[in-house]
Motif scaffolding. Structure first.
Motif, PDB file in Angstrom:
ATOM      1  N   ILE A  47       4.565  -1.230  16.799  1.00 31.76           N
ATOM      2  CA  ILE A  47       3.940   0.090  16.636  1.00 31.76           C
ATOM      3  C   ILE A  47       4.919   1.050  15.956  1.00 31.76           C
ATOM      4  N   ALA A  48       6.182   1.036  16.384  1.00 33.55           N
ATOM      5  CA  ALA A  48       7.195   1.888  15.748  1.00 33.55           C
ATOM      6  C   ALA A  48       7.326   1.540  14.270  1.00 33.55           C
ATOM      7  N   PHE A  49       7.307   0.248  13.958  1.00 30.95           N
ATOM      8  CA  PHE A  49       7.393  -0.201  12.563  1.00 30.95           C
ATOM      9  C   PHE A  49       6.229   0.372  11.758  1.00 30.95           C
ATOM     10  N   LEU A  50       5.022   0.273  12.293  1.00 28.58           N
ATOM     11  CA  LEU A  50       3.842   0.746  11.567  1.00 28.58           C
ATOM     12  C   LEU A  50       3.816   2.275  11.446  1.00 28.58           C
ATOM     13  N   VAL A  51       4.320   2.972  12.449  1.00 27.11           N
ATOM     14  CA  VAL A  51       4.393   4.438  12.375  1.00 27.11           C
ATOM     15  C   VAL A  51       5.368   4.855  11.279  1.00 27.11           C
ATOM     16  N   GLN A  52       6.521   4.179  11.197  1.00 28.17           N
ATOM     17  CA  GLN A  52       7.465   4.572  10.143  1.00 28.17           C
ATOM     18  C   GLN A  52       6.923   4.235   8.761  1.00 28.17           C
ATOM     19  N   ILE A  53       6.154   3.159   8.635  1.00 29.33           N
ATOM     20  CA  ILE A  53       5.522   2.847   7.342  1.00 29.33           C
ATOM     21  C   ILE A  53       4.506   3.942   6.987  1.00 29.33           C
ATOM     22  N   ALA A  54       3.748   4.398   7.974  1.00 28.38           N
ATOM     23  CA  ALA A  54       2.765   5.470   7.735  1.00 28.38           C
ATOM     24  C   ALA A  54       3.471   6.768   7.336  1.00 28.38           C
ATOM     25  N   LEU A  55       4.574   7.091   7.992  1.00 27.56           N
ATOM     26  CA  LEU A  55       5.332   8.294   7.612  1.00 27.56           C
ATOM     27  C   LEU A  55       5.907   8.149   6.213  1.00 27.56           C
ATOM     28  N   ASN A  56       6.361   6.955   5.864  1.00 18.16           N
ATOM     29  CA  ASN A  56       6.867   6.691   4.519  1.00 18.16           C
ATOM     30  C   ASN A  56       5.753   6.955   3.496  1.00 18.16           C
ATOM     31  N   ALA A  57       4.565   6.427   3.784  1.00 15.94           N
ATOM     32  CA  ALA A  57       3.426   6.617   2.872  1.00 15.94           C
ATOM     33  C   ALA A  57       3.020   8.082   2.786  1.00 15.94           C
ATOM     34  N   ALA A  58       3.202   8.827   3.863  1.00 15.73           N
ATOM     35  CA  ALA A  58       2.792  10.243   3.891  1.00 15.73           C
ATOM     36  C   ALA A  58       3.756  11.150   3.137  1.00 15.73           C
ATOM     37  N   TRP A  59       5.051  10.839   3.159  1.00 18.52           N
ATOM     38  CA  TRP A  59       6.024  11.762   2.592  1.00 18.52           C
ATOM     39  C   TRP A  59       5.782  12.045   1.114  1.00 18.52           C
ATOM     40  N   THR A  60       5.552  11.038   0.322  1.00 14.93           N
ATOM     41  CA  THR A  60       5.447  11.241  -1.126  1.00 14.93           C
ATOM     42  C   THR A  60       4.291  12.165  -1.499  1.00 14.93           C
ATOM     43  N   PRO A  61       3.074  11.958  -0.982  1.00 17.90           N
ATOM     44  CA  PRO A  61       2.010  12.911  -1.302  1.00 17.90           C
ATOM     45  C   PRO A  61       2.284  14.320  -0.775  1.00 17.90           C
ATOM     46  N   VAL A  62       2.929  14.416   0.383  1.00 17.08           N
ATOM     47  CA  VAL A  62       3.247  15.744   0.930  1.00 17.08           C
ATOM     48  C   VAL A  62       4.236  16.450   0.003  1.00 17.08           C
ATOM     49  N   VAL A  74       0.851  -1.208   0.000  1.00 23.33           N
ATOM     50  CA  VAL A  74       0.000   0.000   0.000  1.00 23.33           C
ATOM     51  C   VAL A  74       0.877   1.246   0.000  1.00 23.33           C
ATOM     52  N   THR A  75       1.921   1.243   0.810  1.00 21.77           N
ATOM     53  CA  THR A  75       2.853   2.383   0.851  1.00 21.77           C
ATOM     54  C   THR A  75       3.499   2.596  -0.510  1.00 21.77           C
ATOM     55  N   ALA A  76       3.928   1.519  -1.145  1.00 18.46           N
ATOM     56  CA  ALA A  76       4.542   1.620  -2.472  1.00 18.46           C
ATOM     57  C   ALA A  76       3.546   2.155  -3.495  1.00 18.46           C
ATOM     58  N   ALA A  77       2.315   1.690  -3.434  1.00 21.10           N
ATOM     59  CA  ALA A  77       1.285   2.148  -4.379  1.00 21.10           C
ATOM     60  C   ALA A  77       0.986   3.634  -4.190  1.00 21.10           C
ATOM     61  N   ILE A  78       0.906   4.071  -2.948  1.00 23.19           N
ATOM     62  CA  ILE A  78       0.677   5.499  -2.668  1.00 23.19           C
ATOM     63  C   ILE A  78       1.828   6.323  -3.235  1.00 23.19           C
ATOM     64  N   GLY A  79       3.041   5.864  -3.004  1.00 21.63           N
ATOM     65  CA  GLY A  79       4.212   6.579  -3.518  1.00 21.63           C
ATOM     66  C   GLY A  79       4.227   6.648  -5.025  1.00 21.63           C
ATOM     67  N   SER A  80       3.912   5.551  -5.668  1.00 21.08           N
ATOM     68  CA  SER A  80       3.894   5.522  -7.128  1.00 21.08           C
ATOM     69  C   SER A  80       2.817   6.453  -7.692  1.00 21.08           C
ATOM     70  N   ALA A  81       1.633   6.378  -7.110  1.00 21.19           N
ATOM     71  CA  ALA A  81       0.532   7.229  -7.580  1.00 21.19           C
ATOM     72  C   ALA A  81       0.842   8.708  -7.383  1.00 21.19           C
ATOM     73  N   ALA A  82       1.499   9.036  -6.280  1.00 15.37           N
ATOM     74  CA  ALA A  82       1.779  10.443  -5.981  1.00 15.37           C
ATOM     75  C   ALA A  82       2.883  11.020  -6.859  1.00 15.37           C
ATOM     76  N   THR A  83       3.757  10.177  -7.386  1.00 10.72           N
ATOM     77  CA  THR A  83       4.882  10.700  -8.163  1.00 10.72           C
ATOM     78  C   THR A  83       4.675  10.671  -9.675  1.00 10.72           C
ATOM     79  N   GLN A  84       3.822   9.807 -10.180  1.00  8.02           N
ATOM     80  CA  GLN A  84       3.706   9.594 -11.631  1.00  8.02           C
ATOM     81  C   GLN A  84       3.587  10.890 -12.425  1.00  8.02           C
ATOM     82  N   ALA A  85       2.627  11.706 -12.091  1.00  8.44           N
ATOM     83  CA  ALA A  85       2.400  12.939 -12.863  1.00  8.44           C
ATOM     84  C   ALA A  85       3.383  14.047 -12.500  1.00  8.44           C
ATOM     85  N   GLU A  86       3.983  13.961 -11.325  1.00 12.49           N
ATOM     86  CA  GLU A  86       4.821  15.063 -10.838  1.00 12.49           C
ATOM     87  C   GLU A  86       6.267  14.997 -11.305  1.00 12.49           C
TER      88      GLU A  86
END
Length: 172
Positions: A97-112, A28-40
């Motif tokens: 929990i730390a693992f899941l938080v860092q995955i969430a931050l990873n997913a957040a960075w690309t759209p931001v 899911v994180t990879a898909a979010i990153g890919s979708a957020a970068t394609q057009a940009e």
């Protein structure tokens, strides 16, 4: 008197469930990153002034494919190291929990960074991501050292990404 034979406990979660639980958040994180970068990439990102150490665009998907694979394997191993009982179980939950938080931050960075074009906010998110990846390594070490070591290249890449993000902010 013969030495006692230690038979390791079976993991608390079945292998297929651990595999799904490790792959899904990373995919899911990879898909979010890919979708957020394609057009940009060809538009907004191409127009930014970048530092001399900015890698060519083709390096990013190659690096992330390898890193996401390592992250998923690390999570799979950590899930398999869950203690069934005892005080160490709380520490394992903290590592998870730390693992899941860092995955969430990873997913957040690309759209931001890419979608919102918020370079400064992206720097804050990626710096928080670096701290969380390092903390995840530290917490995971107690339960599965291979899981922790698998995150070291990820930490190095995120450190580089933090430096790159900071340089792009300074230049733009």
């Amino acid at each position: 008197m013969p030495a006692a034979l230690h038979v390791p406990e079976r993991p608390a979660l079945p292998r297929w469930l651990r595999l799904a639980a490790a792959i899904v958040p990373v995919a899911v994180t990879a898909a979010i990153g890919s979708a957020a970068t394609q057009a940009e990439i060809p538009g907004w990102y191409a127009g930014l002034t970048k530092p001399s150490f900015n890698p060519p665009n083709w390096v990013f998907p190659v690096a992330w494919t390898v890193l996401y694979t390592m992250i998923a394997v690390s999570l799979w191993r950590l899930l398999g190291a869950m203690p069934r009982t005892g005080p160490s179980r709380e520490g394992w939950w903290l590592a998870l929990i730390a693992f899941l938080v860092q995955i969430a931050l990873n997913a957040a960075w690309t759209p931001v960074f890419f979608t919102a074009h918020a370079i400064g906010t992206g720097l804050i998110v990626v710096a928080m991501l670096l701290v969380m990846v390092l903390w995840t390594i530290r917490l995971s070490w107690r339960f599965d050292r291979i899981a922790a070591w698998l995150l070291v290249p990820y930490a190095a890449w995120v450190a580089f990404a933090t430096l790159l993000n900071a340089a792009i902010l300074r230049l733009n």
